[in-house]
Enzyme design. Sequence first.
Site, PDB file in Angstrom:
ATOM      1  N   GLU A 358       0.837  -1.224   0.000  1.00 29.18           N
ATOM      2  CA  GLU A 358       0.000   0.000   0.000  1.00 29.18           C
ATOM      3  C   GLU A 358       0.864   1.264   0.000  1.00 29.18           C
ATOM      4  O   GLU A 358       0.578   2.245   0.684  1.00 29.18           O
ATOM      5  CB  GLU A 358      -1.016  -0.043   1.133  1.00 29.18           C
ATOM      6  CG  GLU A 358      -1.931  -1.239   0.940  1.00 29.18           C
ATOM      7  CD  GLU A 358      -3.369  -1.049   1.311  1.00 29.18           C
ATOM      8  OE1 GLU A 358      -3.795   0.089   1.544  1.00 29.18           O
ATOM      9  OE2 GLU A 358      -4.079  -2.067   1.332  1.00 29.18           O
TER      10      GLU A 358
HETATM   11  N1  CAA Z   1      -5.853  12.190  -3.818  1.00 28.81           N
HETATM   12  C1  CAA Z   1      -6.396  12.818  -4.882  1.00 28.81           C
HETATM   13  N2  CAA Z   1      -5.667  13.075  -6.009  1.00 28.81           N
HETATM   14  C2  CAA Z   1      -4.388  12.678  -6.036  1.00 28.81           C
HETATM   15  C3  CAA Z   1      -3.783  12.021  -4.947  1.00 28.81           C
HETATM   16  C4  CAA Z   1      -4.577  11.791  -3.801  1.00 28.81           C
HETATM   17  N3  CAA Z   1      -4.087  11.174  -2.721  1.00 28.81           N
HETATM   18  N4  CAA Z   1      -2.510  11.753  -5.260  1.00 28.81           N
HETATM   19  C5  CAA Z   1      -2.309  12.216  -6.499  1.00 28.81           C
HETATM   20  N5  CAA Z   1      -3.450  12.774  -6.969  1.00 28.81           N
HETATM   21  C6  CAA Z   1      -3.660  13.450  -8.249  1.00 28.81           C
HETATM   22  C7  CAA Z   1      -2.793  14.695  -8.307  1.00 28.81           C
HETATM   23  O1  CAA Z   1      -3.433  15.805  -7.753  1.00 28.81           O
HETATM   24  C8  CAA Z   1      -2.556  14.842  -9.784  1.00 28.81           C
HETATM   25  O2  CAA Z   1      -3.691  15.426 -10.378  1.00 28.81           O
HETATM   26  P1  CAA Z   1      -3.537  16.797 -11.236  1.00 28.81           P
HETATM   27  O3  CAA Z   1      -2.638  16.416 -12.386  1.00 28.81           O
HETATM   28  O4  CAA Z   1      -4.927  17.123 -11.636  1.00 28.81           O
HETATM   29  O5  CAA Z   1      -2.910  17.786 -10.326  1.00 28.81           O
HETATM   30  C9  CAA Z   1      -2.516  13.396 -10.292  1.00 28.81           C
HETATM   31  O6  CAA Z   1      -3.203  12.607  -9.312  1.00 28.81           O
HETATM   32  C10 CAA Z   1      -1.112  12.870 -10.443  1.00 28.81           C
HETATM   33  O7  CAA Z   1      -0.482  12.990  -9.184  1.00 28.81           O
HETATM   34  P2  CAA Z   1       1.088  13.007  -9.009  1.00 28.81           P
HETATM   35  O8  CAA Z   1       1.674  13.971  -9.990  1.00 28.81           O
HETATM   36  O9  CAA Z   1       1.384  13.188  -7.578  1.00 28.81           O
HETATM   37  O10 CAA Z   1       1.458  11.522  -9.502  1.00 28.81           O
HETATM   38  P3  CAA Z   1       2.847  10.799  -9.534  1.00 28.81           P
HETATM   39  O11 CAA Z   1       2.915  10.027 -10.779  1.00 28.81           O
HETATM   40  O12 CAA Z   1       3.946  11.748  -9.192  1.00 28.81           O
HETATM   41  O13 CAA Z   1       2.709   9.654  -8.395  1.00 28.81           O
HETATM   42  C11 CAA Z   1       2.779   8.663  -6.221  1.00 28.81           C
HETATM   43  C12 CAA Z   1       2.480   9.864  -7.126  1.00 28.81           C
HETATM   44  C13 CAA Z   1       2.356   9.187  -4.888  1.00 28.81           C
HETATM   45  C14 CAA Z   1       4.244   8.257  -6.169  1.00 28.81           C
HETATM   46  C15 CAA Z   1       1.924   7.466  -6.668  1.00 28.81           C
HETATM   47  O14 CAA Z   1       2.396   6.871  -7.864  1.00 28.81           O
HETATM   48  C16 CAA Z   1       1.819   6.405  -5.588  1.00 28.81           C
HETATM   49  O15 CAA Z   1       1.086   6.550  -4.623  1.00 28.81           O
HETATM   50  N6  CAA Z   1       2.550   5.282  -5.742  1.00 28.81           N
HETATM   51  C17 CAA Z   1       2.446   4.179  -4.809  1.00 28.81           C
HETATM   52  C18 CAA Z   1       1.457   3.180  -5.298  1.00 28.81           C
HETATM   53  C19 CAA Z   1       1.017   2.256  -4.209  1.00 28.81           C
HETATM   54  O16 CAA Z   1       0.809   2.634  -3.076  1.00 28.81           O
HETATM   55  N7  CAA Z   1       0.807   0.998  -4.603  1.00 28.81           N
HETATM   56  C20 CAA Z   1       0.300   0.042  -3.674  1.00 28.81           C
HETATM   57  C21 CAA Z   1      -0.613  -0.870  -4.407  1.00 28.81           C
HETATM   58  S1  CAA Z   1      -1.891  -1.536  -3.529  1.00 28.81           S
HETATM   59  C22 CAA Z   1      -1.244  -2.700  -2.547  1.00 28.81           C
HETATM   60  O17 CAA Z   1      -0.189  -2.681  -2.017  1.00 28.81           O
HETATM   61  C23 CAA Z   1      -2.184  -3.752  -2.426  1.00 28.81           C
HETATM   62  C24 CAA Z   1      -2.593  -4.526  -1.432  1.00 28.81           C
HETATM   63  O18 CAA Z   1      -3.417  -5.252  -1.868  1.00 28.81           O
HETATM   64  C25 CAA Z   1      -2.256  -4.596   0.001  1.00 28.81           C
END
Ligand code: CAA
Length: 377
Positions: A358
Amino acid sequence: MQFSYTQDQQDIRAKVREFALTKMEPTSEERDEFERFDRDIFDSIGELGWSGIPWSQRFGGGGSDFLTYAMVIEELSRVCASTGVMLSVHTSLASWAIHTYGTDAQKQTYLFPMAQGKKLGAYCLTESESGSDAGAMRTTATKEGDAYVLNGSKLFVTNGGEAEVYIVFAVSDAQNKQKGTTAFIVEKGMEGLIFGTKENKLGIRSSTTMELRFEDCRVPADNRLGPEGEGFRIAMRSLDGGRIGIAAQATGIGQGALDALVAYQEQYGVRRSELFDASFSEMASHIEGARLLTYQAAWRKSKGLSYGKQAAIAKLFASDMAVKVCLRAVQLCGVWGCLKESKVERYLRDAKVTQIYEGTNEIQRIVISRLLLSETT
Ligand code: CAA
């Protein structure tokens, strides 16, 4: 914020504790050893009304809040972290997305039975080329008449193979990166949804983690979740809440390791020492810190306040805490701590996973610093 629990919260905590000790504890070691997912546990959780705690009764839920939900995940994980993550993914990620973005029809068809514990949910984001960089996903969704055709694959899907309802993120417009991503509700049994390899893991071994493939999987357009192009935001917002579940899980793991250490001391008549007292107090303090951070994030979510930063902080702190506390518990139990029967070795393996899924803790640091900076600029 009130630092007291309602009578309902105290009652539910006691009931979950009793359930975990009588229904889950006796098989926890065997389920871990043989990676056995026990559907009966989810069915019982549903019958007890805990598979949809925060959703209103109109949607089959318990009409309660996210703080109570976090307490339930914590108490389950105190005995079996695999059950904790199973329910966390089902509630925080899969059900939440439908609750927040679903149409009335989608809520009746999917959320209601999920909240009642009749259907289990899963969340499909990660791919072989896109883990931490979630926006780099390659699974595609092509509109064809009244359906979308999905092609690609997803990795490390918690509840994969066991779940009936999958929230799947796919690229519907390759020109638009994140804004070209759309979310779908895919049902077990839909043609073209293929279950792949079940992973053999370090920890949380009695929850299933599976690869899913989509080979010309035709998903009715009615199963699109939210508007086209909104998928990345839905995925990110779901994870904000998911991190509260993982923080609660990690808090429960830390508490469970401490419980096991105390039981060891009593069972083997190990004499109390200054070292033991110092370690015990420090562990208890760190667990309490994680608990408060987790409850704060859950409370803010219930109150409709922003909670992304608090959730990431809670997840980062609680998962690091769980690893530290479990390592200490293993050390203090000596050789016994290295044996399966000690439980602390399982807690240590489970704790390690909470630092990774996550969003790895490296990702949590990015999320936290971005949100902190946006507050100050
Ligand atoms: N809420 C609302 N909008 C959001 C947001 C949030 N928390 N985070 C990003 N956004 C929006 C941004 O506002 C942006 O929108 P605009 O272009 O309109 O401004 C858009 O999304 C893109 O955001 P970023 O530029 O921040 O995106 P990024 O490519 O730089 O990535 C990151 C950000 C935080 C690194 C993201 O890729 C991330 O969270 N990665 C981790 C993924 C993860 O947690 N995977 C786990 C998988 S699930 C798992 O583990 C499963 C399980 O079953 C236990």
